[in-house]
Write a protein that holds these residues in place. Structure first.
Motif, PDB file in Angstrom:
ATOM      1  N   LYS A   1      20.922  -8.387  20.645  1.00  0.00           N
ATOM      2  CA  LYS A   1      21.810  -7.476  19.908  1.00  0.00           C
ATOM      3  C   LYS A   1      22.860  -8.225  19.101  1.00  0.00           C
ATOM      4  O   LYS A   1      23.729  -7.605  18.485  1.00  0.00           O
ATOM      5  CB  LYS A   1      22.488  -6.511  20.887  1.00  0.00           C
TER       6      LYS A   1
ATOM      7  N   ILE B   1      27.657 -13.915  22.832  1.00  0.00           N
ATOM      8  CA  ILE B   1      28.100 -14.509  24.103  1.00  0.00           C
ATOM      9  C   ILE B   1      27.460 -15.889  24.270  1.00  0.00           C
ATOM     10  O   ILE B   1      28.120 -16.859  24.649  1.00  0.00           O
ATOM     11  CB  ILE B   1      27.757 -13.591  25.297  1.00  0.00           C
TER      12      ILE B   1
ATOM     13  N   TRP C   1      19.764  -3.587  16.253  1.00  0.00           N
ATOM     14  CA  TRP C   1      21.208  -3.338  16.298  1.00  0.00           C
ATOM     15  C   TRP C   1      21.983  -4.504  15.663  1.00  0.00           C
ATOM     16  O   TRP C   1      23.146  -4.377  15.346  1.00  0.00           O
ATOM     17  CB  TRP C   1      21.726  -3.260  17.735  1.00  0.00           C
TER      18      TRP C   1
ATOM     19  N   LEU D   1      16.742  -6.503  35.810  1.00  0.00           N
ATOM     20  CA  LEU D   1      16.926  -5.685  34.618  1.00  0.00           C
ATOM     21  C   LEU D   1      16.081  -6.231  33.471  1.00  0.00           C
ATOM     22  O   LEU D   1      16.090  -7.433  33.206  1.00  0.00           O
ATOM     23  CB  LEU D   1      18.413  -5.724  34.240  1.00  0.00           C
ATOM     24  N   LEU D   2      15.354  -5.329  32.799  1.00  0.00           N
ATOM     25  CA  LEU D   2      14.537  -5.714  31.643  1.00  0.00           C
ATOM     26  C   LEU D   2      15.340  -5.501  30.360  1.00  0.00           C
ATOM     27  O   LEU D   2      16.261  -4.683  30.337  1.00  0.00           O
ATOM     28  CB  LEU D   2      13.271  -4.851  31.594  1.00  0.00           C
TER      29      LEU D   2
ATOM     30  N   MET E   1      22.898  -0.670  26.746  1.00  0.00           N
ATOM     31  CA  MET E   1      24.310  -1.011  26.918  1.00  0.00           C
ATOM     32  C   MET E   1      24.790  -1.635  25.607  1.00  0.00           C
ATOM     33  O   MET E   1      24.004  -2.261  24.896  1.00  0.00           O
ATOM     34  CB  MET E   1      24.512  -2.036  28.042  1.00  0.00           C
TER      35      MET E   1
ATOM     36  N   SER F   1      11.666  -0.047  29.298  1.00  0.00           N
ATOM     37  CA  SER F   1      12.559  -0.126  28.138  1.00  0.00           C
ATOM     38  C   SER F   1      12.188  -1.281  27.213  1.00  0.00           C
ATOM     39  O   SER F   1      12.711  -1.367  26.101  1.00  0.00           O
ATOM     40  CB  SER F   1      14.016  -0.260  28.590  1.00  0.00           C
ATOM     41  N   THR F   2      11.278  -2.145  27.679  1.00  0.00           N
ATOM     42  CA  THR F   2      10.843  -3.237  26.791  1.00  0.00           C
ATOM     43  C   THR F   2      10.123  -2.672  25.562  1.00  0.00           C
ATOM     44  O   THR F   2       9.900  -3.390  24.594  1.00  0.00           O
ATOM     45  CB  THR F   2       9.920  -4.216  27.546  1.00  0.00           C
TER      46      THR F   2
ATOM     47  N   CYS G   1      25.380 -10.236  20.167  1.00  0.00           N
ATOM     48  CA  CYS G   1      26.746 -10.179  20.694  1.00  0.00           C
ATOM     49  C   CYS G   1      27.485 -11.497  20.532  1.00  0.00           C
ATOM     50  O   CYS G   1      28.701 -11.520  20.430  1.00  0.00           O
ATOM     51  CB  CYS G   1      26.740  -9.765  22.161  1.00  0.00           C
TER      52      CYS G   1
ATOM     53  N   PRO H   1      23.266 -10.846  28.098  1.00  0.00           N
ATOM     54  CA  PRO H   1      23.177  -9.527  28.739  1.00  0.00           C
ATOM     55  C   PRO H   1      21.875  -8.797  28.413  1.00  0.00           C
ATOM     56  O   PRO H   1      21.564  -7.783  29.024  1.00  0.00           O
ATOM     57  CB  PRO H   1      24.361  -8.745  28.155  1.00  0.00           C
TER      58      PRO H   1
ATOM     59  N   GLY I   1      27.161  -7.164  24.104  1.00  0.00           N
ATOM     60  CA  GLY I   1      28.279  -7.884  24.713  1.00  0.00           C
ATOM     61  C   GLY I   1      28.822  -7.273  25.984  1.00  0.00           C
ATOM     62  O   GLY I   1      29.791  -7.782  26.541  1.00  0.00           O
ATOM     63  N   CYS I   2      28.244  -6.194  26.472  1.00  0.00           N
ATOM     64  CA  CYS I   2      28.712  -5.575  27.717  1.00  0.00           C
ATOM     65  C   CYS I   2      28.464  -6.528  28.888  1.00  0.00           C
ATOM     66  O   CYS I   2      27.392  -7.124  28.984  1.00  0.00           O
ATOM     67  CB  CYS I   2      27.967  -4.271  27.962  1.00  0.00           C
TER      68      CYS I   2
ATOM     69  N   HIS J   1      17.472  -2.200  27.220  1.00  0.00           N
ATOM     70  CA  HIS J   1      18.481  -1.246  27.693  1.00  0.00           C
ATOM     71  C   HIS J   1      19.469  -1.012  26.555  1.00  0.00           C
ATOM     72  O   HIS J   1      19.552  -1.791  25.619  1.00  0.00           O
ATOM     73  CB  HIS J   1      19.169  -1.758  28.958  1.00  0.00           C
TER      74      HIS J   1
ATOM     75  N   MET K   1      18.738 -10.361  28.167  1.00  0.00           N
ATOM     76  CA  MET K   1      17.557 -11.135  28.588  1.00  0.00           C
ATOM     77  C   MET K   1      16.786 -11.638  27.360  1.00  0.00           C
ATOM     78  O   MET K   1      15.560 -11.617  27.323  1.00  0.00           O
ATOM     79  CB  MET K   1      16.643 -10.285  29.484  1.00  0.00           C
TER      80      MET K   1
ATOM     81  N   PRO L   1      25.486  -5.522  32.425  1.00  0.00           N
ATOM     82  CA  PRO L   1      24.133  -6.057  32.680  1.00  0.00           C
ATOM     83  C   PRO L   1      24.149  -7.501  33.187  1.00  0.00           C
ATOM     84  O   PRO L   1      23.209  -7.903  33.892  1.00  0.00           O
ATOM     85  CB  PRO L   1      23.421  -5.966  31.318  1.00  0.00           C
ATOM     86  N   ILE L   2      25.204  -8.248  32.858  1.00  0.00           N
ATOM     87  CA  ILE L   2      25.281  -9.628  33.389  1.00  0.00           C
ATOM     88  C   ILE L   2      25.572  -9.588  34.890  1.00  0.00           C
ATOM     89  O   ILE L   2      25.014 -10.381  35.658  1.00  0.00           O
ATOM     90  CB  ILE L   2      26.349 -10.479  32.651  1.00  0.00           C
TER      91      ILE L   2
ATOM     92  N   LYS M   1      22.244  -8.716  36.452  1.00  0.00           N
ATOM     93  CA  LYS M   1      21.319  -9.839  36.320  1.00  0.00           C
ATOM     94  C   LYS M   1      21.637 -10.925  37.354  1.00  0.00           C
ATOM     95  O   LYS M   1      20.762 -11.341  38.118  1.00  0.00           O
ATOM     96  CB  LYS M   1      21.484 -10.381  34.891  1.00  0.00           C
ATOM     97  N   LEU M   2      22.906 -11.332  37.414  1.00  0.00           N
ATOM     98  CA  LEU M   2      23.298 -12.391  38.350  1.00  0.00           C
ATOM     99  C   LEU M   2      23.125 -11.941  39.797  1.00  0.00           C
ATOM    100  O   LEU M   2      22.623 -12.687  40.636  1.00  0.00           O
ATOM    101  CB  LEU M   2      24.742 -12.810  38.097  1.00  0.00           C
TER     102      LEU M   2
END
Ligand SMILES: Cc1ncc(C[n+]2csc(CCOP(=O)(O)OP(=O)(O)O)c2C)c(N)n1
Ligand code: SF4
Ligand code: SF4
Ligand code: SF4
Ligand SMILES: [Mg+2]
Lengths: 92, 352
Positions: free
Chosen positions: A70, A74, A28, B48-49, B54, A20-21, A72, A51, B57-58, B52, A53, B61-62, B65-66
């Motif tokens: 994206k 966070i 987005w 996870l790469l 999602m 997916s990379t 977000c 989320p 802000g979802c 993706h 990476m 995936p965190i 990842k953790l």
């Protein structure tokens, strides 16, 4: 996608064969995180929670990989020293 | 046929940012847990790469990842149908840096059971290339509380050595926010719409983690990605025990919970601070033990926040903040207080 493959050409069992990379989700983004390198303490909190990476630690500094980010926010919300600001993307 | 096209990003120190997990045959892996973040950022890469799909802000995936920072070596991941599965494996792409399988919505635990049994059989006949291969499931609340429950309960009863991680976003998000057995009372969803007839979902959330405790499997815990050290430690314990383990991880969904994308971690912190979602672990030897922030709150009850602190940032509870719905908030507060007090009674490390 240029041409669709027939069922005879795809791997057995529907195995996904590309990473997916290759998909750059950065387009987005409406807001863009910008790190103030003078404020950043290199604590890695943003790296931990991103989320997508999209925070990179290269051994010397922390920066954003805008190919995937994206937007977000966070990272900006979690940064303990508020070193990240979210600035609007100015579309082309 | 595999097309490997990882972006090449130069770093001055540590591992490249994106890596596929590869373990040489025979390699004995006991990756240590790392809690120093800079060291973690240099030495570990998540399962996870990026790329993706999602939502921005979802929290799911965190969670992954953790959790993957606690994997100890060769690991196979099983995912039930849901946002995480769909958005990380849109054909022909995959975001998984390790062996991964999706089968169907209802049978993640059954699929994992089969994999674990195959690993055992291969080990017995000397065909396994590794000392151990761990099996970890990630499944949503729909895939766990509801449609996947019989497969999960069967896996627990048969005693398969699998860690099952529920990422609970409290509704069927991938199909458009339908209520599930994990949706809390009075939450708006598209199948429990707020209007003149009902003020959101009419029923309480099913106590899924306590139901797994009742199976008396070796390890059960609750966690959130906001309390990351707690989550990492629990995932490692769940992998290390011999037999089934279950981790209930609360996972915010900005689409379905109707909150700002940037506060996905913050809202989970509030879930724990209000005791809406207490952090604990359970094993047959120790019984219930409070952990992390919930243990701090038990020792200093003045830190416990009112339930409004959790509700007020989420659009799915917006109607509850209207003056005519004060009574409903009071009911929710009483429910949270009752379940929290009940947990305090059961937890052996709670102050008496
Ligand atoms: C047997 C079956 N029924 C229904 C569906 C449609 N479906 C796909 S994802 C999904 C919702 C999943 O909800 P949940 O497990 O909570 O995961 P989330 O998407 O919320 O992460 C549904 C109903 C399906 N794929 N298979
Ligand atoms: S969270 Fe803030 S201070 Fe910490 S590494 Fe990121 S930008 Fe720097
Ligand atoms: S804005 Fe979101 S996706 Fe972008 S770097 Fe920050 S946390 Fe990651
Ligand atoms: S709908 Fe919710 S759970 Fe699904 S990807 Fe979006 S934020 Fe995540
Ligand atoms: Mg769900």
């Amino acid at each position: 996608m240029s041409s669709l493959k027939s069922w005879k050409e795809i791997p057995m069992g529907g195995v996904a064969y590309r990473l997916s990379t290759d998909v750059k989700t950065g387009d987005w983004r409406a807001l863009k995180p910008v790190i103030d390198q003078n404020k950043c303490t290199k604590c890695m909190i943003c790296w931990l929670f991103c989320p997508d990476m999209s925070i990179i630690w290269d051994g010397e500094k922390v920066y954003v990989n805008y190919d995937y980010c994206k937007g977000c926010g966070i990272c900006a919300n979690e940064c303990p020293v508020k070193a990240i600001s979210m600035v609007p993307e100015l579309g082309e | 046929m595999v097309v490997k096209t990882l972006p090449e990003i130069q770093v001055k120190k540590g591992e490249p940012p994106y890596k596929i997990w590869i373990f040489e045959p025979g390699e004995k892996k006991e990756l240590p847990l790392i809690f120093n973040l800079r060291q973690l950022a240099e030495q570990r890469r998540p399962a996870l790469l990026p790329g993706h799909r999602m939502c921005a802000g979802c929290a799911a995936p965190i969670v992954v990842k953790l959790a993957s920072f606690a994997f100890r070596g060769p690991t196979i991941v099983v995912t039930a149908t849901g946002c995480l599965e769909v958005s990380t494996t849109i054909y022909p792409y995959t975001s998984w840096a390790l062996p991964w399988i999706h089968n169907a919505f209802e049978n993640a635990a059954a699929t994992a059971s089969g994999i674990e049994a195959a690993i055992k059989a291969m080990k017995k006949t000397g065909r396994l290339k590794y000392e151990n291969v761990d099996v970890v499931v990630f499944a949503g609340d729909g895939g766990t509380y509801d449609i996947g429950f019989q497969a999960l309960s069967g896996m627990a009863e048969r005693g398969h050595d699998v860690l099952y991680i529920l990422y609970d976003n409290e509704a069927y998000m991938n199909t458009g926010i339908q209520r599930s057995g994990g949706t809390p009372k009075y939450a708006w969803t598209t199948t429990s719409p707020v209007g003149r007839v009902i003020p959101g979902k009419s029923e309480n959330k099913k106590p899924i983690a306590d139901i797994m405790v009742a199976h008396r499997i070796p390890y059960v815990a609750t966690a959130t990605p906001a309390h990351w050290m707690d989550l990492v430690k629990k995932v490692r314990k769940g992998i290390e025990v011999n037999g089934p383990a279950f981790i209930h991880a609360l996972s915010s969904c900005d689409r379905g919970w109707r909150h700002e994308e940037s506060i996905s971690v913050e809202v989970l912190r509030r879930a724990v601070d209000t005791c809406y979602f207490p952090l604990w672990e359970w094993s047959p030897e120790t019984g219930y033990l409070l952990t992390d922030r919930s243990l701090v709150i038990a020792r200093n009850p003045s830190l416990k926040q009112p339930i409004e602190k959790f509700l007020e940032v989420q659009g799915r509870f917006r109607h509850l903040l209207r003056p005519e719905n004060k009574e409903l908030v009071k009911q929710l507060q009483e429910y949270v207080d009752a379940t929290w007090n009940d947990l305090l009674k059961r937890a052996s490390n709670a102050p008496r």
